[in-house]
Design an enzyme around this catalytic site. Structure first.
Site: not given
Ligand SMILES: *[C@@H]1O[C@H](CO)[C@@H](O)[C@H](O)[C@H]1NC(C)=O
Ligand SMILES: *[C@@H]1O[C@H](CO)[C@@H](O)[C@H](O)[C@H]1NC(C)=O
Ligand SMILES: *[C@@H]1O[C@H](CO)[C@@H](O)[C@H](O)[C@H]1NC(C)=O
Ligand SMILES: *[C@@H]1O[C@H](CO)[C@@H](O)[C@H](O)[C@H]1NC(C)=O
Ligand SMILES: *[C@@H]1O[C@H](CO)[C@@H](O)[C@H](O)[C@H]1NC(C)=O
Ligand SMILES: *[C@@H]1O[C@H](CO)[C@@H](O)[C@H](O)[C@H]1NC(C)=O
Ligand SMILES: *[C@@H]1O[C@H](CO)[C@@H](O)[C@H](O)[C@H]1NC(C)=O
Length: 555
Positions: A236, A363, A474
């Site tokens: 991330s 995501e 995510h």
């Protein structure tokens, strides 16, 4: 009696019960400069050296300044506990979330994630976990972990467990050393304004990472590591960070790393530091610095709790503007990043190291559960895009983009889940667009731009697709990375500059003529194949439109 002998006897007496022999051995030590650091035996196979300062504490007059190299170490240090995380951005949810299992970023109410070691402004420390057979002549490969947390929250131990990686590397016969760090976050690390540009103090969190990489060059050899064999690995914001480490300094990586793994994060198309001016001015006003001759100097002198409160008053990921409009994303500052990162990619300002860049299928879902509940009509949706992700785009451009992400529920994200998971009428649509805007289109852009120029691999996780509402959210690939297939691929890359190896299915490079992508399939009841090779061309029209738009209008 010699401690090892004593422990041998005790372990015989204890037979196969809990306390292992390592418990009785003298604690491991390492010599850095003229100092002795005492660590712990973190398992039968590993030593840990934790909480080692890698830069001068960024406190007092060093707040909002570039990290300053740590003085040579002298004396004796205890390196047995993690240091505090850097100050967090405590952010409110727009409304309480009542769904289970929303992934790592989903924190309750107004609280941030927390660390057992607490938080502090004096937070710039690194941690080393190594096989306990390592000696200064071992020259083992090193993985350098950069945690995720949106540049606003988290710390070294937030979402990566180095113990798992080192243990697995030993079991594979390819031992590696794990290094993790804390770096500054939110207003402490990513304040943005014209004053910040003029003073050359933008993107301090990224500068901290660079300083920690220099620390690795100086010291990892003493732990048994090879400073020429450092693989960056991030998730991330940690992955976006790793990509920015590749782009800075004209792409000259100064020998600091030789490979990179970027999970759910690629060069984010960000604007200049001036875009943060309103937030900077807000903090200046809240801290009583408005009339100061030098607002930056004034902010340095503000007591810690007041600085923090002024920061926390600014919107978090869960406010209406969501992740796209987060105030503390990096910006180009003329120092660390001299242009929109995607422009830097186009200019060839990229370290030429082999890399893996990956995505999860869904995501954007987790980041969309809380913001868009007043977005129900087509007009609301288009207004949302304009308010949040593409403030400078004109209405017809927005309308064209909206048409590529139709409102029909089965087209949205979680993808391929038919009419399920439609939290609100526009939820799946927003989730599709946010996920592509911030994660998938930047990844595809990065990889397409470097096709034929750099060795690269890509993968996509569709695991845990049946998680309600968020699907393959995510960070839902963390179990693959820490104890699953990706662990072995990363260890292979760190060791051989190629993720392939005996324990994992073949992973062909992503090439211009064949953009191969390894897909981690969702496996119903564990039956059927767990991976397959596909082509990285899905949603091609949408991605092309987003790539063009983001070059023109960075988020
Ligand atoms: C270590 O100590 C010696 C003797 O005090 C000194 O000469 C040397 O410069 C020191 N080295 C470092 C790296 O501080
Ligand atoms: C640290 O030690 C090195 C030698 O290892 C020496 O060249 C350098 O001047 C020292 N730095 C400080 C700040 O003492
Ligand atoms: C470091 O520890 C050793 C062993 O306990 C001791 O002999 C030495 O004096 C200590 N050095 C310093 C600078 O405290
Ligand atoms: C979230 O916070 C509320 C209010 O403090 C509390 O009642 C609830 O149990 C919390 N939920 C979780 C999952 O921690
Ligand atoms: C939704 O609410 C936010 C404030 O929470 C507001 O700024 C925005 O304009 C609203 N959006 C729509 C489409 O009404
Ligand atoms: C663009 O759309 C917004 C709503 O999303 C509207 O308020 C604005 O008036 C439109 N601008 C033009 C020039 O049509
Ligand atoms: C899954 O969704 C994607 C949209 O991302 C679409 O391109 C693809 O055709 C779908 N696959 C199946 C098997 O329905």
């Amino acid at each position: 009696m010699h401690p090892t002998r004593l422990s041998a006897i005790l372990s015989l007496l204890l037979a196969s019960t809990v306390a292992g022999q390592w418990f009785f051995d003298p604690p491991p030590t390492v010599t850095l400069d003229n100092a002795t650091f005492t660590g712990t035996s973190s398992s039968q196979n590993t030593d840990s050296f934790l909480g080692i300062p890698y830069a001068q504490p960024p406190v007092g007059d060093l707040r909002l300044r570039l990290p300053v190299r740590i003085a040579n170490y002298t004396g004796n240090f205890s390196a047995t506990a993690y240091g505090p995380w850097c100050m967090q951005h405590e952010m409110s949810l727009a409304q309480p979330i009542s769904f289970p299992t929303l992934g790592v970023f989903y924190v309750n109410s107004t609280t941030a994630v927390t660390s057992a070691a607490g938080t502090a402004e004096d937070c710039l420390t690194v941690n080393v976990i190594r096989p306990n057979t390592a000696t200064p002549s071992s020259q083992l490969p090193v993985v350098f972990w950069i945690y995720g947390g949106g540049f606003g929250i988290g710390g070294a131990t937030f979402n990566g467990d180095g113990q798992v990686i080192v243990e697995r590397s030993i079991a594979m016969g390819q031992p590696v050393i794990w290094v993790s760090l804390n770096h500054r976050l939110a207003a402490y690390g990513f304040l943005a304004s014209e004053e910040i540009r003029a003073a050359g103090v933008g993107n301090l969190g990224l500068q901290d990472q660079r300083e920690a990489l220099r620390w690795v060059q100086r010291y990892i050899g003493s732990f048994g590591g090879d400073p020429t064999k450092v693989t960056l690995w991030g998730l991330s914001s940690g992955a976006i960070s790793a990509s920015f480490q590749m782009l800075t300094n004209g792409g000259n990586n100064e020998g600091l790393f030789c490979a990179a793994v970027m999970q759910s994060g690629a060069p984010l198309p960000v604007g200049g530091v001036e875009e943060g001016q309103a937030y900077y001015d807000d903090m200046v006003a809240r801290t009583g610095c408005t009339n100061a001759p030098d607002t930056l100097e004034c902010l340095r002198a503000v007591p810690g709790p007041e600085f923090k409160a002024a920061q926390d008053a600014l919107p978090g990921f869960f406010a209406y503007q969501g992740l796209c409009g987060y105030p503390f994303f990096p910006h180009h500052d003329g120092t660390f990043l001299v242009d929109n990162p995607q422009a830097l990619v186009r200019q060839g300002s990229v370290a030429n190291v082999p890399f893996i860049s990956s995505s999860c299928d869904d995501e954007g879902t987790g980041f969309s559960v809380d913001c868009p509940n007043n977005v129900t009509t087509e007009a609301d949706f288009q207004k949302y895009l304009k308010d949040v992700c593409f403030k400078k785009a004109d209405n017809s451009t927005i309308a064209q983009l909206a048409a590529l992400y139709p409102a029909d529920i089965p087209s949205g994200s979680p993808f391929n889940t038919s009419y399920n998971n439609a939290l609100t009428p526009q939820f799946k649509r927003i989730a599709a667009l946010v996920g592509d805007t911030l994660f998938q289109a930047p990844r595809r852009f990065f990889q397409n731009a470097l096709s034929g120029k750099q060795i690269q691999w890509t993968c996509l996780s569709k695991r845990v697709k049946d998680t309600p509402i968020v699907g393959s959210n995510h960070a839902s690939d963390l179990p693959i990375a820490f104890g699953g297939e990706l662990t072995d691929y990363v260890i292979n890359l760190a060791t051989n500059l190629d993720p392939n190896g005996e324990t994992v299915p073949g992973w062909p490079e992503r090439r211009a003529e064949a953009p191969n992508i390894l897909v981690f399939l969702d496996t119903f009841l564990g039956l059927g194949p767990r991976t397959k090779i596909d082509q990285d061309t899905y949603r091609e029209d949408q991605m092309k439109a987003l790539m063009a738009l983001e070059l023109q209008y960075p988020v």
